[in-house]
Design a protein around this motif. Sequence first.
Motif, mmCIF file in Angstrom:
data_model
loop_
_atom_site.group_PDB
_atom_site.id
_atom_site.type_symbol
_atom_site.label_atom_id
_atom_site.label_comp_id
_atom_site.label_asym_id
_atom_site.label_seq_id
_atom_site.Cartn_x
_atom_site.Cartn_y
_atom_site.Cartn_z
ATOM 1 N N THR A 1 44.045 38.223 41.250
ATOM 2 C CA THR A 1 44.196 37.268 40.145
ATOM 3 C C THR A 1 43.196 37.575 39.029
ATOM 4 O O THR A 1 43.493 37.335 37.853
ATOM 5 C CB THR A 1 44.004 35.825 40.645
ATOM 6 N N ALA A 2 42.020 38.119 39.371
ATOM 7 C CA ALA A 2 41.060 38.510 38.336
ATOM 8 C C ALA A 2 41.636 39.632 37.481
ATOM 9 O O ALA A 2 41.473 39.643 36.251
ATOM 10 C CB ALA A 2 39.746 38.940 38.977
ATOM 11 N N ILE A 3 42.323 40.584 38.110
ATOM 12 C CA ILE A 3 42.976 41.658 37.353
ATOM 13 C C ILE A 3 44.059 41.073 36.462
ATOM 14 O O ILE A 3 44.214 41.472 35.293
ATOM 15 C CB ILE A 3 43.562 42.711 38.315
ATOM 16 N N ALA A 4 44.823 40.126 36.984
ATOM 17 C CA ALA A 4 45.885 39.495 36.187
ATOM 18 C C ALA A 4 45.287 38.802 34.964
ATOM 19 O O ALA A 4 45.835 38.897 33.849
ATOM 20 C CB ALA A 4 46.661 38.502 37.047
ATOM 21 N N ALA B 1 44.135 38.805 29.029
ATOM 22 C CA ALA B 1 43.128 38.876 27.965
ATOM 23 C C ALA B 1 43.297 40.151 27.144
ATOM 24 O O ALA B 1 43.131 40.140 25.922
ATOM 25 C CB ALA B 1 41.731 38.807 28.565
ATOM 26 N N ALA B 2 43.642 41.274 27.810
ATOM 27 C CA ALA B 2 43.778 42.546 27.104
ATOM 28 C C ALA B 2 44.934 42.524 26.115
ATOM 29 O O ALA B 2 44.925 43.254 25.118
ATOM 30 C CB ALA B 2 43.984 43.675 28.116
ATOM 31 N N GLY C 1 53.461 38.456 37.870
ATOM 32 C CA GLY C 1 53.629 38.002 39.246
ATOM 33 C C GLY C 1 52.562 38.646 40.109
ATOM 34 O O GLY C 1 52.337 39.863 40.038
ATOM 35 N N VAL C 2 51.879 37.851 40.905
ATOM 36 C CA VAL C 2 50.759 38.321 41.718
ATOM 37 C C VAL C 2 51.088 38.122 43.190
ATOM 38 O O VAL C 2 51.577 37.058 43.588
ATOM 39 C CB VAL C 2 49.467 37.551 41.362
ATOM 40 N N VAL C 3 50.821 39.156 43.984
ATOM 41 C CA VAL C 3 50.989 39.029 45.424
ATOM 42 C C VAL C 3 49.863 39.788 46.117
ATOM 43 O O VAL C 3 49.457 40.860 45.660
ATOM 44 C CB VAL C 3 52.373 39.564 45.878
ATOM 45 N N GLU C 4 49.339 39.213 47.184
ATOM 46 C CA GLU C 4 48.272 39.847 47.965
ATOM 47 C C GLU C 4 48.507 39.506 49.417
ATOM 48 O O GLU C 4 48.663 38.338 49.772
ATOM 49 C CB GLU C 4 46.908 39.340 47.488
ATOM 50 N N MET C 5 48.586 40.522 50.264
ATOM 51 C CA MET C 5 48.931 40.304 51.669
ATOM 52 C C MET C 5 48.184 41.278 52.569
ATOM 53 O O MET C 5 47.689 42.320 52.113
ATOM 54 C CB MET C 5 50.440 40.498 51.901
#
Length: 703
Positions: A371-374, A379-380, A399-403
């Motif tokens: 989520t920090a990258i998102a 911001a970019a 869309g963010v997913v982490e597993m």
Amino acid sequence: MTIETETADLADRWFAEITAVDLLPLAVADARAWLAGLAAELLRAVRGDSCQPEVGYDVGARLAYGQVASGEALGRTVALLGRHLAQPYGSPARSLPNERIMDLLGELVRGHTESLRERARDGQAALRRADRGALVRAERERRISQSRLNAIVNGAALGVLVVDRAGRILEASDVALDILGLSTHRPPVSWPLHEIVHPADREIVARLWQEARHGRSRGECRILRPDGTPMWVVMTLSTTQAGAGAGGWFGVATLEDITERHRLQEEVRFHARHDPLTGLANRAAFLDRLETAFREAGPSARIGLCFLDIDRFKMINEGFGYEAGDQLLVEVARRLDRVVAAPGSVPTVARMGGDEFVILVPDSAGLDEITAIARRCLAALRDPIRVDERDLPITCSIGVVEMAVADTRPGDLVAAADASLTWAKRGGKNQWTAFDPDRGTREATRGLLSRSMSPGLARGEFSLAYQPIVDLRDATMAGAEALLRWDHPHLGPTRPGEFIDLAEDSGFIVELGQWVLERACEVARDWPAHMFVSVNLSGRQLREPGLVKVVERILARTGLPAQRLQLELTESVLMDSGGRQVGALHELNALGVRIVIDDFGTGWSNFAYLSTMPVRGLKLAGLFVAKLGKGTEPSRDDHLVEAIVEFARKLRLSVTAEGIETSEQAAALRAFGADLGQGHLFGEPVSAGEFAATTLPRACAAS
């Protein structure tokens, strides 16, 4: 062209090449016949099921003994044969592999070279038996022989190096010097062969050298020029005995420059894995890296994805042109690449196609990292992008997913990221949304339902249930509502609320609605003549241009009178109807079909439509009925329902109350003047067969 014609033609051209620079000690006809025989042997050797390069060695030796001794004659021979063998032959046309041609011609050069050396050794032996005058003649012959050998080496089409048994270069052809970048330098005589080879490839050449002692060897390696430029070559090594007086044995290395071929191969490989517009990794490269991340992951490893889509990119393309859109994509790619280029960072950013990008984070530290990258991506892209002297504002959805790697598969991870991207766009864009497994399950179920509706109808999975509608004054059955049911093969009984909106979105509701209408009319045809069947009509069906004709055709086919068909529409459908839809309703009314408003009082009511629409009745929503008759004194809900019934009576509209479960509710509605009632009190929805077998007989007996 027959093989005889081909060899005769090749022999004529070969004869012309040799005799242009040398003399043959044969009559013209004999020389051509001799060359035709050699040509036929070469063609059979190289075009057979397996290549026989040793035939080339034998032909080279016979050329030497046949007085074809000049370097220029041999160079012309090699060039002619190389051109001829490279041409397609046969029917259907086939082409020889370049390796076969190189093997054959390399052996031809080697056979010719060794035969001339043998002749030189014979000359040296003759010197020891001759007088001084003969010695001078023999020395002159030896020098001529050596000159011929040098001319052969320099005239060959391939680069040729002669190497002694210690691996030192003894001779180098002009072509070899060009490949080595030494055409203007001192020839590399006595240089160790491995010193001209790229350090990373020296083991390859050492292996080739060992293999060459037992036969011919071949491999690709890089040669280093004096300026440090690497040149890719195919190196073919062979060894031959040089005789006891000549150091035992020596090696011959032929070099084919394949630098351009390697450059083109690298270019093809690069473009196969990179997006041509942005230079980022493309979809194929991303999927390959994703598979690698899963394959190399440890038992507790986690992985994350950010799936990014530019908001309203289609408007930019259409408003400013595709070239502006491409410039914008290039800048977006540059900014995203900068986001993941932080020291110690290992994510991969790739363009999936169109305006979609993905960021892969192997060995994720958790959802917070993704989520920090998102957030950094959002911001970019906050600042406008300058395109053609215009500042274009831009936002994106992510869309963010982490597993845990052990809990998912590559395809499922991408699908989860894609689903969360869809949620982000639905939620208002310019934001990121993390994947929710529960929501994902619901979305997957909806996707399964959407895909299986049409096949399900064909397989007979849909059916209709019929719920009685009774006259509240005397409890006689006035009709029944046809309610759609779906027995899904994997999900089991599925309520209409779970799939009707999907059918609306896909347009399948038109086909499904026609099936419902036709089946309901078929069943109702056999009911008593005073009973009607009520069928729901969706907004998508009402917008269908041929609706009236479809209803007419179904009524005609089933034989059900139009007066016994009731169509239910919600308030929102009626209020959204345009001129054509209103006209269709009037046509249906003219046929005798009853039009009623379903769930009256739950939408954004605008009573003006009641004066223009051909409405015959109202169906009071069950949420009003549920609150009736609960106290000793009339409540606000009682007064509200009473007012609605009175309102309908003034407009000469019938009132049907839904959701009646108690006799108290039925009594209250009867007292208010409601006409019809429907609900569990009067009967549950049942199949057509059960309705005909039990419900109808009871109703007829009661009446």
